[in-house]
Design a protein around this motif. Structure first.
Motif, short mmCIF file in Angstrom:
data_model
loop_
_atom_site.label_atom_id
_atom_site.label_comp_id
_atom_site.label_asym_id
_atom_site.label_seq_id
_atom_site.Cartn_x
_atom_site.Cartn_y
_atom_site.Cartn_z
N GLU A 41 48.32 -34.37 82.01
CA GLU A 41 49.43 -34.82 82.87
C GLU A 41 49.02 -34.81 84.33
OE1 GLU A 41 53.55 -33.62 80.57
OE2 GLU A 41 52.43 -32.03 81.57
N ARG A 42 48.28 -33.79 84.75
CA ARG A 42 47.85 -33.73 86.14
C ARG A 42 46.89 -34.86 86.48
NH1 ARG A 42 47.75 -27.95 85.26
NH2 ARG A 42 45.48 -27.97 85.09
N VAL A 43 46.00 -35.19 85.55
CA VAL A 43 45.07 -36.30 85.77
C VAL A 43 45.82 -37.62 85.87
CG1 VAL A 43 43.19 -37.63 84.74
CG2 VAL A 43 43.09 -35.14 84.73
N MET A 44 46.81 -37.81 84.99
CA MET A 44 47.61 -39.02 85.02
C MET A 44 48.38 -39.15 86.33
SD MET A 44 51.06 -40.02 84.61
CE MET A 44 51.79 -38.74 83.59
N LEU A 45 48.97 -38.04 86.77
CA LEU A 45 49.70 -38.05 88.03
C LEU A 45 48.77 -38.29 89.21
CD1 LEU A 45 52.25 -35.13 87.49
CD2 LEU A 45 52.80 -37.56 87.78
N LEU B 66 40.97 -43.43 96.78
CA LEU B 66 40.09 -42.98 95.70
C LEU B 66 39.80 -41.48 95.82
CD1 LEU B 66 38.24 -43.64 93.29
CD2 LEU B 66 36.43 -44.19 94.95
N SER B 67 39.62 -41.01 97.04
CA SER B 67 39.37 -39.57 97.23
C SER B 67 40.60 -38.75 96.85
CB SER B 67 38.98 -39.29 98.68
OG SER B 67 40.06 -39.53 99.56
N VAL B 68 41.81 -39.29 97.10
CA VAL B 68 43.03 -38.61 96.66
C VAL B 68 43.04 -38.49 95.13
CG1 VAL B 68 45.53 -38.85 96.46
CG2 VAL B 68 44.42 -39.25 98.66
N TRP B 69 42.75 -39.58 94.47
CA TRP B 69 42.74 -39.59 93.00
C TRP B 69 41.74 -38.55 92.48
CZ3 TRP B 69 41.31 -44.60 89.80
CH2 TRP B 69 41.31 -44.29 88.44
N LEU B 70 40.52 -38.58 92.99
CA LEU B 70 39.47 -37.71 92.45
C LEU B 70 39.71 -36.24 92.78
CD1 LEU B 70 36.31 -39.90 93.21
CD2 LEU B 70 37.56 -39.66 91.05
N THR B 71 40.13 -35.96 94.02
CA THR B 71 40.35 -34.56 94.39
C THR B 71 41.56 -33.97 93.69
OG1 THR B 71 41.54 -35.28 96.37
CG2 THR B 71 39.21 -34.71 96.62
N TYR B 72 42.63 -34.73 93.56
CA TYR B 72 43.81 -34.23 92.86
C TYR B 72 43.50 -33.99 91.38
CZ TYR B 72 46.98 -35.11 96.80
OH TYR B 72 47.64 -35.09 98.01
N ALA B 73 42.74 -34.92 90.78
CA ALA B 73 42.39 -34.77 89.36
C ALA B 73 41.45 -33.59 89.15
CB ALA B 73 41.74 -36.06 88.85
N SER B 74 40.69 -33.23 90.19
CA SER B 74 39.73 -32.12 90.07
C SER B 74 40.17 -30.91 90.88
CB SER B 74 38.35 -32.59 90.57
OG SER B 74 37.93 -33.76 89.93
N ALA B 75 41.47 -30.77 91.09
CA ALA B 75 42.00 -29.73 91.97
C ALA B 75 41.56 -28.33 91.55
CB ALA B 75 43.52 -29.81 92.03
N ASP B 76 41.60 -28.03 90.25
CA ASP B 76 41.23 -26.69 89.78
C ASP B 76 39.78 -26.36 90.11
OD1 ASP B 76 43.77 -26.39 88.81
OD2 ASP B 76 43.27 -26.99 86.77
N ARG B 77 38.90 -27.33 89.94
CA ARG B 77 37.48 -27.10 90.24
C ARG B 77 37.25 -26.95 91.75
NH1 ARG B 77 35.05 -31.89 86.64
NH2 ARG B 77 37.21 -32.58 86.84
#
Length: 229
Positions: free
Chosen positions: A46-50, A171-182
Motif C-alpha cells: 500500500e505504501r509503494v502504491m501511494l 521521480l525522487s518523491v516516488w522513489l524516496t517515499y517508496a523506500s522510506a523505511d530503508r
C-alpha cells in the motif's frame, strides 16, 4: 553559436536553476521520514502504491504551477519584474525558515499529512496537497517560471528545462517515499535534517538570484541600460 546550442544552453540553465530549488522546497528525503510515520499502519504494498500516486500527482501540480502560474499572474497585470521580485522574496523566506528551523517545518508537514490520513483516498489530499507540494512549492515554481526569457525559441527551451526538473523531483518523491523505511535506517532523522539544511541554503541562493534579477530588470530602464518595454 547556433540556435540549437543556444536552446540547449537555455534548457540546461533553467534545469540547473529549477531542480535544486524544487528539490529543496519539496524535500523528498524529509518527506519520506514523515510519510513512513503517518503510514506505519499500512502494508508495504500500500505504501509503494501511494508513493507512486503521490509522485504522479506531484508532477502534475508542479507542471501546472511552472507552466501556467506566471501567465495567470501576468493576466492580472502583474509585471514580470514585480513577479520576479515577489517570487524571489517568497523563495528566500521559505528557504530561511527551512534553514533555521527544520523541526518546525517537519512538525507542520506531519500535522498536515495526519489530518486526513484515515480517509479512503488520501494520495492527493493530504499526501500530495499540501504535504508534498503545498503552497510553498507552488510559489517557488511560479517564481522560477518568472525567470523565463522574453520570447522566441528560448522560451520553449526554458520551459523544457523546467519540465525536466519537475519530472526528476517527482521521480525522487516516488522513489524516496517508496523506500522510506530503508532511508530511515540509512541516515536517520538527524541525517535528514542535515540534508534539509544544505538544500535550504541552496534554495536561499536561488531566491536571492531571482530577486536580484527582478531588481536589475526593474532598474535597467531607469539607468538607461535598455529601452523601457
Amino acid at each position: 553559436m547556433g540556435s540549437g546550442e543556444l536552446s540547449f544552453g537555455v534548457a540546461a540553465g533553467s534545469f540547473l536553476l529549477a531542480f535544486p530549488a524544487l528539490f529543496s522546497i519539496v524535500n523528498p528525503i524529509g518527506g519520506a521520514l514523515i510519510f513512513s510515520q503517518v503510514l506505519a499502519n499500512r502494508t508495504p504494498d500500500e505504501r509503494v502504491m501511494l508513493a507512486r500516486k503521490v509522485g504522479t500527482y506531484s508532477l502534475l501540480v508542479l507542471l501546472v504551477s511552472l507552466l501556467a502560474g506566471s501567465y495567470v499572474l501576468n493576466f492580472f497585470g502583474i509585471t514580470l519584474e514585480a513577479l520576479r521580485i515577489a517570487g524571489g522574496l517568497v523563495v528566500a523566506i521559505r528557504a530561511w525558515a527551512l534553514l533555521t528551523a527544520p523541526e518546525v517545518q517537519e512538525a507542520r508537514r506531519e500535522e498536515q499529512a495526519s489530518s486526513a490520513i484515515d480517509a479512503k483516498h488520501c494520495a492527493f489530499f493530504p499526501l500530495t496537497m499540501p504535504f508534498t507540494t503545498g503552497p510553498g512549492s507552488m510559489s517557488v515554481a511560479i517564481a522560477l517560471a518568472s525567470a523565463r526569457p522574453e520570447s522566441g525559441l528560448s522560451v520553449w527551451a526554458f520551459f523544457a528545462g523546467l519540465t525536466a526538473a519537475a519530472a526528476l523531483v517527482a521521480l525522487s518523491v516516488w522513489l524516496t517515499y517508496a523506500s522510506a523505511d530503508r532511508i530511515i535506517a540509512l541516515i536517520g532523522t538527524g541525517g535528514a535534517r542535515v540534508l534539509t539544511r544544505i538544500a535550504a541554503f541552496l534554495l536561499l541562493c536561488v531566491g536571492v538570484q531571482i530577486l536580484s534579477n527582478g531588481i536589475l530588470d526593474l532598474l535597467a530602464p531607469l539607468l538607461g541600460e535598455r529601452d523601457p518595454r
